[in-house]
Design a protein around this motif. Sequence first.
Motif, PDB file in Angstrom:
ATOM      1  N   ALA A 103       8.364 105.191 -15.296  1.00 46.82           N
ATOM      2  CA  ALA A 103       9.137 105.754 -16.402  1.00 46.82           C
ATOM      3  C   ALA A 103       9.907 106.987 -15.940  1.00 46.82           C
ATOM      4  O   ALA A 103      11.076 107.172 -16.294  1.00 46.82           O
ATOM      5  N   ALA A 104       9.254 107.816 -15.141  1.00 45.19           N
ATOM      6  CA  ALA A 104       9.915 109.016 -14.661  1.00 45.19           C
ATOM      7  C   ALA A 104      11.109 108.668 -13.781  1.00 45.19           C
ATOM      8  O   ALA A 104      12.137 109.342 -13.811  1.00 45.19           O
ATOM      9  N   MET A 105      10.987 107.591 -13.011  1.00 47.69           N
ATOM     10  CA  MET A 105      12.108 107.178 -12.171  1.00 47.69           C
ATOM     11  C   MET A 105      13.329 106.851 -13.028  1.00 47.69           C
ATOM     12  O   MET A 105      14.458 107.243 -12.709  1.00 47.69           O
ATOM     13  N   ILE A 106      13.103 106.126 -14.107  1.00 48.99           N
ATOM     14  CA  ILE A 106      14.230 105.766 -14.966  1.00 48.99           C
ATOM     15  C   ILE A 106      14.812 107.003 -15.634  1.00 48.99           C
ATOM     16  O   ILE A 106      16.033 107.208 -15.667  1.00 48.99           O
ATOM     17  N   PHE A 162       2.596 112.649 -12.982  1.00 49.39           N
ATOM     18  CA  PHE A 162       3.137 111.510 -13.743  1.00 49.39           C
ATOM     19  C   PHE A 162       2.071 110.728 -14.502  1.00 49.39           C
ATOM     20  O   PHE A 162       2.407 109.756 -15.176  1.00 49.39           O
ATOM     21  N   GLY A 163       0.831 111.146 -14.414  1.00 50.30           N
ATOM     22  CA  GLY A 163      -0.207 110.494 -15.210  1.00 50.30           C
ATOM     23  C   GLY A 163      -0.796 109.279 -14.525  1.00 50.30           C
ATOM     24  O   GLY A 163      -1.951 109.280 -14.145  1.00 50.30           O
ATOM     25  N   ARG A 183       2.872 108.403   0.914  1.00 48.16           N
ATOM     26  CA  ARG A 183       3.213 108.467   2.323  1.00 48.16           C
ATOM     27  C   ARG A 183       4.700 108.706   2.511  1.00 48.16           C
ATOM     28  O   ARG A 183       5.123 109.555   3.290  1.00 48.16           O
ATOM     29  N   ALA A 184       5.512 107.946   1.767  1.00 50.00           N
ATOM     30  CA  ALA A 184       6.966 108.060   1.932  1.00 50.00           C
ATOM     31  C   ALA A 184       7.475 109.424   1.509  1.00 50.00           C
ATOM     32  O   ALA A 184       8.449 109.921   2.062  1.00 50.00           O
ATOM     33  N   ALA A 185       6.828 110.023   0.534  1.00 54.54           N
ATOM     34  CA  ALA A 185       7.314 111.299   0.003  1.00 54.54           C
ATOM     35  C   ALA A 185       6.562 112.486   0.576  1.00 54.54           C
ATOM     36  O   ALA A 185       6.822 113.622   0.181  1.00 54.54           O
ATOM     37  N   PRO A 188      11.955 120.539  -8.513  1.00 54.23           N
ATOM     38  CA  PRO A 188      12.634 120.007  -7.323  1.00 54.23           C
ATOM     39  C   PRO A 188      11.714 119.134  -6.470  1.00 54.23           C
ATOM     40  O   PRO A 188      12.122 118.097  -5.963  1.00 54.23           O
ATOM     41  N   ARG A 189      10.472 119.577  -6.351  1.00 53.42           N
ATOM     42  CA  ARG A 189       9.538 118.771  -5.558  1.00 53.42           C
ATOM     43  C   ARG A 189       9.336 117.395  -6.198  1.00 53.42           C
ATOM     44  O   ARG A 189       9.302 116.366  -5.513  1.00 53.42           O
ATOM     45  N   GLN A 190       9.201 117.371  -7.495  1.00 54.04           N
ATOM     46  CA  GLN A 190       9.028 116.103  -8.193  1.00 54.04           C
ATOM     47  C   GLN A 190      10.260 115.223  -8.032  1.00 54.04           C
ATOM     48  O   GLN A 190      10.163 114.004  -7.883  1.00 54.04           O
ATOM     49  N   GLU A 191      11.430 115.859  -8.052  1.00 53.18           N
ATOM     50  CA  GLU A 191      12.650 115.073  -7.873  1.00 53.18           C
ATOM     51  C   GLU A 191      12.718 114.472  -6.478  1.00 53.18           C
ATOM     52  O   GLU A 191      13.195 113.344  -6.308  1.00 53.18           O
ATOM     53  N   GLU A 192      12.230 115.204  -5.509  1.00 52.82           N
ATOM     54  CA  GLU A 192      12.168 114.628  -4.160  1.00 52.82           C
ATOM     55  C   GLU A 192      11.314 113.371  -4.149  1.00 52.82           C
ATOM     56  O   GLU A 192      11.669 112.344  -3.573  1.00 52.82           O
ATOM     57  N   VAL A 193      10.170 113.488  -4.813  1.00 53.59           N
ATOM     58  CA  VAL A 193       9.268 112.341  -4.853  1.00 53.59           C
ATOM     59  C   VAL A 193       9.933 111.161  -5.565  1.00 53.59           C
ATOM     60  O   VAL A 193       9.859 110.011  -5.101  1.00 53.59           O
TER      61      VAL A 193
END
Lengths: 227, 227
Positions: A74-77, A66-67, A53-55, A25-30
């Motif tokens: 890539a993770a965003m897509i 995310f490396g 900063r934004a997240a 969930p935290r990663q999804e927020e980011v």
Amino acid sequence: MDHHDHSPFDGADTDGAPLDEAFTPRQEEVLEAALGLLVEGGERAITTAGLARAANCSKESLYKWFGDRDGVLAAMIAYQASKVRVAVGGPAAQRPADTYRADLEGFGIDLLAVLSGPASLALNRLAIGQASREGSRLGDLLVARGRRAVSSRAKGLLEAGKRAGHLRFEDTQGAFETLYGLIVRDMHVRLMLGEHVPATNTDRAMATHVAAAIDQFFRLYGADAQS
Amino acid sequence: MDHHDHSPFDGADTDGAPLDEAFTPRQEEVLEAALGLLVEGGERAITTAGLARAANCSKESLYKWFGDRDGVLAAMIAYQASKVRVAVGGPAAQRPADTYRADLEGFGIDLLAVLSGPASLALNRLAIGQASREGSRLGDLLVARGRRAVSSRAKGLLEAGKRAGHLRFEDTQGAFETLYGLIVRDMHVRLMLGEHVPATNTDRAMATHVAAAIDQFFRLYGADAQS
DNA sequence: TCCGTACCGTACCGTTCGGTACGGTGTCAA
DNA sequence: TTGACACCGTACCGAACGGTACGGTACGGA
């Protein structure tokens, strides 16, 4: 290289195009924050410091999860595609002609609405911008994730129409591509270029345009069309 | 900042597209080198130092000629568009049906060839990448310059076909957009995403696909099509 | 011959950005 | 209490890039 369906967690492999779903969930927020930045300011707006900063997260966490920066993209897509996971089933039952036609129009309107949405446009722009770069699989990823959902829904709809006797065709893929061309034309490219496309401005305009496109489609593939 | 149009002459186009700067041969050499960099490495490959090195010119000259980096990008699009300045006239004379059909197919093949060409893809990727940025008119410029040429040639062809009795339609623009959709479908986007599109690989494949698309177009807009 | 012009090549500067390191905080379990 | 863990915020570094300045060269005209 293309088949890694469920990875328990995204490890330290930084070379290939690794990651699939399984975001915390935290990663999804980011990633959500990253999408916001992308929609608003394009790819250049996604800097590691700016995203952190934004997240409200640390850069260190970004790199851990995310490396590197490309991994974030890539993770965003992957994340956005996982969100859109469409209910593909649709109405399997036989439907009368006018109702079936309305189904087709509904598909067309959904398609136009998705393609003209800001998130979709931003992601497509991102993938296209990265496509020139060698070794970037963002385009493939976007095509595989996004297009597949649309394509499968449409094909199911088309074959249902064929079974019900509303349509007549041999090649489902070809029929779908024709339908796509009649509906979308070059609007997608023009939207991505930032142009103002009237037919995607309002629901009314979209409905009108899609109705005309479906008209044409029935004249090409309707059961009563002359071969 | 935007008004430095000392257009000597050549004011053929009447629309809003402003700039008609004539480039000197040396500048065209530089823009050619820039296009080479763009095709090979995408937008990030166009750095002022890199372009100066590739074109054997000085950075100072770049800034003198084009203002800044964005000016270089805009000049690239304007230059490429000026190269493609299509002979729009086409055959005005009456032509028999099969020859006219061949004209249409020729248009379609040219269209696909242009859209799938590396220079066109690179420029479109560039403009799309810049589209997210506010205040960038590269997209408009590309649409105005590139699309207008295609559109005018196609419309001339369509109206000639209408006068000759081969086609029947009311809205020329609508007929053209349908033709475009039938021919291009979503290939342009997929090509820009870096995908492998079979129908654009060989001349043969393109001709086969275009022939099918023209078939469909005649079934929608042919003089003997049922309304 | 002298001067202006146009240009090249290189050096330089300020900024931005990707990526890393480090100290500090909250939490949970033994 | 202690320690392991995950995370945040900040500081930092090196590289790359946009943009500017400067010295040097070819050329053409007075």
